[in-house]
Design a protein around this motif. Structure first.
Motif, short mmCIF file in Angstrom:
data_model
loop_
_atom_site.label_atom_id
_atom_site.label_comp_id
_atom_site.label_asym_id
_atom_site.label_seq_id
_atom_site.Cartn_x
_atom_site.Cartn_y
_atom_site.Cartn_z
N LEU A 127 0.84 -1.20 0.00
CA LEU A 127 0.00 0.00 0.00
C LEU A 127 0.87 1.25 0.00
CD1 LEU A 127 -2.82 -0.93 2.54
CD2 LEU A 127 -3.09 -0.56 0.09
N ARG A 128 0.48 2.22 -0.81
CA ARG A 128 1.20 3.48 -0.89
C ARG A 128 0.22 4.64 -0.73
NH1 ARG A 128 4.26 2.95 -6.52
NH2 ARG A 128 4.81 5.10 -6.02
N ILE A 129 0.74 5.81 -0.33
CA ILE A 129 -0.09 7.00 -0.34
C ILE A 129 -0.45 7.27 -1.79
CG2 ILE A 129 -0.19 9.46 0.12
CD1 ILE A 129 -0.21 7.79 2.62
N ALA A 130 -1.74 7.34 -2.08
CA ALA A 130 -2.20 7.41 -3.46
C ALA A 130 -1.75 8.71 -4.14
CB ALA A 130 -3.72 7.30 -3.51
N GLN A 131 -1.37 8.59 -5.40
CA GLN A 131 -1.02 9.73 -6.23
C GLN A 131 -1.31 9.37 -7.68
OE1 GLN A 131 3.22 10.55 -6.19
NE2 GLN A 131 3.66 8.43 -5.64
N PRO A 132 -1.37 10.34 -8.58
CA PRO A 132 -1.68 10.03 -9.97
C PRO A 132 -0.62 9.12 -10.60
CG PRO A 132 -1.96 12.37 -9.55
CD PRO A 132 -1.30 11.80 -8.34
N ALA A 133 -1.06 8.27 -11.53
CA ALA A 133 -0.16 7.39 -12.28
C ALA A 133 -0.67 7.31 -13.72
CB ALA A 133 -0.10 5.99 -11.65
N VAL A 134 0.26 7.27 -14.67
CA VAL A 134 -0.07 7.32 -16.10
C VAL A 134 0.22 5.96 -16.74
CG1 VAL A 134 0.48 8.43 -18.30
CG2 VAL A 134 0.42 9.79 -16.20
N PHE A 135 -0.72 5.49 -17.59
CA PHE A 135 -0.59 4.19 -18.25
C PHE A 135 -0.99 4.32 -19.72
CE2 PHE A 135 -1.93 3.64 -13.84
CZ PHE A 135 -0.91 2.84 -13.34
N PRO A 136 -0.37 3.52 -20.63
CA PRO A 136 -0.72 3.58 -22.05
C PRO A 136 -2.00 2.82 -22.34
CG PRO A 136 0.97 1.92 -21.69
CD PRO A 136 0.74 2.58 -20.36
N LEU A 137 -2.79 3.34 -23.26
CA LEU A 137 -4.01 2.67 -23.69
C LEU A 137 -3.80 2.01 -25.05
CD1 LEU A 137 -6.77 5.29 -22.79
CD2 LEU A 137 -6.27 3.14 -21.61
N PRO A 138 -4.52 0.92 -25.34
CA PRO A 138 -4.41 0.29 -26.65
C PRO A 138 -4.99 1.18 -27.75
CG PRO A 138 -6.19 -0.70 -25.40
CD PRO A 138 -5.48 0.22 -24.46
N ALA A 139 -4.53 0.95 -28.97
CA ALA A 139 -5.05 1.72 -30.12
C ALA A 139 -6.39 1.14 -30.53
CB ALA A 139 -4.05 1.67 -31.27
N ALA A 140 -7.46 1.66 -29.97
CA ALA A 140 -8.82 1.19 -30.26
C ALA A 140 -9.78 2.32 -30.02
CB ALA A 140 -9.16 -0.01 -29.38
N SER A 141 -10.89 2.30 -30.75
CA SER A 141 -11.89 3.35 -30.58
C SER A 141 -12.76 3.12 -29.35
CB SER A 141 -12.77 3.44 -31.83
OG SER A 141 -13.44 2.20 -32.05
N ARG A 142 -12.88 1.87 -28.94
CA ARG A 142 -13.62 1.54 -27.71
C ARG A 142 -12.68 0.82 -26.75
NH1 ARG A 142 -19.20 1.69 -27.40
NH2 ARG A 142 -20.26 2.47 -29.27
N VAL A 143 -12.62 1.32 -25.55
CA VAL A 143 -11.72 0.75 -24.55
C VAL A 143 -12.48 0.60 -23.24
CG1 VAL A 143 -9.60 1.07 -23.21
CG2 VAL A 143 -9.68 1.79 -25.61
N VAL A 144 -12.35 -0.57 -22.63
CA VAL A 144 -12.88 -0.80 -21.29
C VAL A 144 -11.70 -0.86 -20.33
CG1 VAL A 144 -14.16 -2.33 -19.76
CG2 VAL A 144 -14.91 -2.02 -22.12
N VAL A 145 -11.64 0.10 -19.43
CA VAL A 145 -10.59 0.13 -18.42
C VAL A 145 -11.13 -0.52 -17.15
CG1 VAL A 145 -9.15 1.62 -16.97
CG2 VAL A 145 -9.55 2.20 -19.38
N ALA A 146 -10.39 -1.50 -16.62
CA ALA A 146 -10.78 -2.18 -15.38
C ALA A 146 -9.68 -1.97 -14.35
CB ALA A 146 -11.02 -3.66 -15.64
N ILE A 147 -10.07 -1.58 -13.15
CA ILE A 147 -9.12 -1.31 -12.07
C ILE A 147 -9.39 -2.27 -10.92
CG2 ILE A 147 -8.24 0.40 -10.46
CD1 ILE A 147 -9.28 2.54 -12.43
N ARG A 148 -8.40 -3.06 -10.58
CA ARG A 148 -8.49 -4.04 -9.48
C ARG A 148 -7.71 -3.49 -8.29
NH1 ARG A 148 -4.95 -9.12 -8.51
NH2 ARG A 148 -6.30 -10.57 -7.36
N SER A 149 -8.41 -2.84 -7.36
CA SER A 149 -7.74 -2.18 -6.24
C SER A 149 -7.84 -3.04 -4.98
CB SER A 149 -8.35 -0.80 -5.99
OG SER A 149 -9.71 -0.91 -5.61
#
Length: 222
Positions: free
Chosen positions: A109-131
């Motif tokens: 566990l860390r003190i939360a802060q922004p993080a940047v991630f690459p997205l796939p080249a697609a017109s529709r994207v479903v982002v899922a976050i497992r916290s």
């Protein structure tokens, strides 16, 4: 509190500028890696309106799913997840694209802060976050609605949002740091009082408490 809201696809209007992931995210407490699949039916999940103030999550695993429609462009897109989770893995169209901290372990566990991630080249994207969280009160992330926003767009645009968040964090930390220094200095003063006043050991306990409060305040900045 979470409220039942219908599923929504968040429209991202620009390929270059950063757009907020404002809209309805789907949320479910529990854990199943099949929930990362883009074609998984999350219509029965709880709808939560984002952005919302960050706060400790439920004990254990919680999943969030975000449905995006992106404009057609050859330019790579990136997502910046706001300071919402102390540890998580992130998936896009079923593929793991990164992580923040380490899930399943208190040490991760860390003190939360922004993080940047690459997205796939697609017109529709479903982002899922497992916290994952343990609902720790000391050092728990707390941020207002505006500063908890997540963004999507070109790399420079979303990294600019992350840099802006960091700058605002440092500005907000100045008064906290001043209070922490005063408390620690005051605590140290009372700790040395018994050296020349042998009948004043009550100052020892007061000094310990004041110094501890200062250290806790300082810990919020780490």
């Amino acid at each position: 509190c979470a409220v039942p809201l219908a599923a929504q696809t968040i429209e991202i209007p620009s390929s270059t500028e950063a757009a907020p992931l404002a809209g309805i995210w789907k949320e479910k407490i529990g854990d199943d890696l099949r929930w990362a699949a883009p074609d998984f039916d999350d219509s029965s999940w709880t709808g939560v309106e984002m952005p919302r103030p960050s706060r400790p999550g439920a004990p254990g695993y919680t999943w969030h799913r975000i449905h995006l429609r992106l404009p057609g462009s050859p330019q790579p897109r990136f997502v910046m997840i706001g300071p919402l989770y102390g540890a998580y893995e992130i998936f896009a169209n079923g593929e793991r694209i990164g992580a923040f901290g380490a899930t399943g372990t208190l040490a991760g566990l860390r003190i939360a802060q922004p993080a940047v991630f690459p997205l796939p080249a697609a017109s529709r994207v479903v982002v899922a976050i497992r916290s994952w969280d343990r609902v720790l009160q000391i050092g728990a992330q707390s941020s207002n609605r505006a500063r908890s926003t997540s963004w999507v767009g070109a790399r420079d645009a979303v990294e600019g949002k992350a840099a802006q968040w960091e700058l605002e964090r440092h500005r907000a930390a100045v008064p906290v740091l001043a209070v922490a220094v005063v408390l620690i200095a005051g605590g140290l003063f009372f700790l040395v009082v018994p050296v020349w006043r042998r009948d004043a050991y009550e100052y020892l306990w007061g000094g310990l408490m004041v110094a501890l409060l200062g250290l806790l305040r300082l810990g919020q900045l780490v």
